[in-house]
Design a protein around this motif. Sequence first.
Motif, mmCIF file in Angstrom:
data_model
loop_
_atom_site.group_PDB
_atom_site.id
_atom_site.type_symbol
_atom_site.label_atom_id
_atom_site.label_comp_id
_atom_site.label_asym_id
_atom_site.label_seq_id
_atom_site.Cartn_x
_atom_site.Cartn_y
_atom_site.Cartn_z
ATOM 1 N N ILE A 291 12.732 -30.593 46.000
ATOM 2 C CA ILE A 291 13.052 -29.725 44.870
ATOM 3 C C ILE A 291 11.825 -29.635 43.964
ATOM 4 O O ILE A 291 11.233 -30.660 43.630
ATOM 5 C CB ILE A 291 14.251 -30.269 44.082
ATOM 6 N N PRO A 292 11.399 -28.439 43.569
ATOM 7 C CA PRO A 292 10.171 -28.298 42.782
ATOM 8 C C PRO A 292 10.169 -29.173 41.530
ATOM 9 O O PRO A 292 11.179 -29.262 40.816
ATOM 10 C CB PRO A 292 10.156 -26.806 42.417
ATOM 11 N N TYR A 293 9.028 -29.796 41.282
ATOM 12 C CA TYR A 293 8.920 -30.698 40.125
ATOM 13 C C TYR A 293 9.123 -29.947 38.817
ATOM 14 O O TYR A 293 9.556 -30.531 37.819
ATOM 15 C CB TYR A 293 7.563 -31.408 40.132
ATOM 16 N N GLU A 294 8.816 -28.641 38.794
ATOM 17 C CA GLU A 294 9.024 -27.873 37.571
ATOM 18 C C GLU A 294 10.509 -27.849 37.193
ATOM 19 O O GLU A 294 10.860 -27.905 36.012
ATOM 20 C CB GLU A 294 8.532 -26.429 37.747
ATOM 21 N N GLU A 295 11.362 -27.770 38.215
ATOM 22 C CA GLU A 295 12.804 -27.752 37.961
ATOM 23 C C GLU A 295 13.268 -29.092 37.396
ATOM 24 O O GLU A 295 14.053 -29.142 36.446
ATOM 25 C CB GLU A 295 13.554 -27.433 39.254
ATOM 26 N N TRP A 296 12.785 -30.191 38.000
ATOM 27 C CA TRP A 296 13.144 -31.512 37.494
ATOM 28 C C TRP A 296 12.705 -31.677 36.043
ATOM 29 O O TRP A 296 13.418 -32.240 35.213
ATOM 30 C CB TRP A 296 12.498 -32.597 38.349
ATOM 31 N N GLY A 297 11.495 -31.188 35.738
ATOM 32 C CA GLY A 297 10.987 -31.322 34.376
ATOM 33 C C GLY A 297 11.826 -30.562 33.367
ATOM 34 O O GLY A 297 12.160 -31.072 32.293
ATOM 35 N N LEU A 298 12.204 -29.326 33.711
ATOM 36 C CA LEU A 298 13.017 -28.522 32.795
ATOM 37 C C LEU A 298 14.394 -29.129 32.597
ATOM 38 O O LEU A 298 15.002 -28.983 31.534
ATOM 39 C CB LEU A 298 13.139 -27.092 33.330
ATOM 40 N N LYS A 299 14.902 -29.831 33.617
ATOM 41 C CA LYS A 299 16.218 -30.453 33.497
ATOM 42 C C LYS A 299 16.230 -31.593 32.487
ATOM 43 O O LYS A 299 17.297 -31.975 31.991
ATOM 44 C CB LYS A 299 16.674 -30.978 34.860
ATOM 45 N N THR A 300 15.059 -32.159 32.178
ATOM 46 C CA THR A 300 15.028 -33.240 31.188
ATOM 47 C C THR A 300 15.179 -32.711 29.766
ATOM 48 O O THR A 300 15.454 -33.486 28.846
ATOM 49 C CB THR A 300 13.709 -34.029 31.281
#
Length: 322
Positions: free
Chosen positions: A70-79
């Motif tokens: 899963i793209p790291y950008e998505e993980w970051g925005l989820k925080t």
Amino acid sequence: MRLFLLPISTRRSLIYCERMHEKLASDRTYLDRITNKANETWASWEKDDKSWKNWKKTLTVYGNKALRRIPYEEWGLKTIPPLTARRRQAELEGKEKVEVIFPGLFLREEKVPGILQQLATERQALHRKRMIWSIIGMPLSAPFMLVPVIPNIPFFYLVFRAYSHWKVDQTNFITALSGSKHLEFILKNKLLRSVPSSELDEAYTAGLMYPTREISRNAPVPSREQAEDISSIIEKQTNNGSEDVMVLQRWNGKLIAEHFKLPEMEVEIERAVEQVEQAIKGREELLEEKRELERATAAPSKALAEKPDNKIQKKADEVGKP
């Protein structure tokens, strides 16, 4: 609320949000409780060696591999927390400060708003599209529930992906891609305060100076002059911005997370570094294949231009004889 903007390479950055105030257990919604329960269950399965044919632990191994894609950008925005009405009002009135911390020597301050704006807006259409496909796939995977013993992993995975792409503003019941929408709201209302961090400069410099985490731990803290020298070297390696150069090491994520007392940040950094490394490597391989193809296609025509046909040359030599 405190944001960290961490350059992974000279062209790609990770955003991570530290929540200054966690919710009390009594304030958590059913969605929060379900999410926490799922995380606890997954963590227990990772350590479970007693299940039939060890299926729980095996599942988590393959599941974690899938999650790392899963793209790291998505993980970051989820925080980034959802933009509730209460939080919106607090931020507009200045009661809740919003800071963005970044390594000033490895990321110019004037570039920060543009990078954040790009992170906030460029993936919204993509998340919305993937959310729709995840929702469509959920009823198609529902029949797997009939399989005994083993839970319906495809269904729960699609539920997780849909939830990842779409969070609900629980106060106003406004559907939103919460992390990106919240970040966009902060930028639009100019609520963000930029804070260059000398601690991050030192951490980045140490990661580029030393080969391992152990050596970095025992080495003296890099001086300002060393940090500036390393930053200058990286700038030269980009060839005036034409090349993408890594600035953060995978092993260095743990040291940064420990310094700011944010253990969850370590996983986010490691995932982002791994994905960016693979992207750069893949692009370099494609460029090398392109160069080889160009050399291969250019070689015959070049040889033909430089070396005349033997028969033609022989005939010309015969004509030229007395």
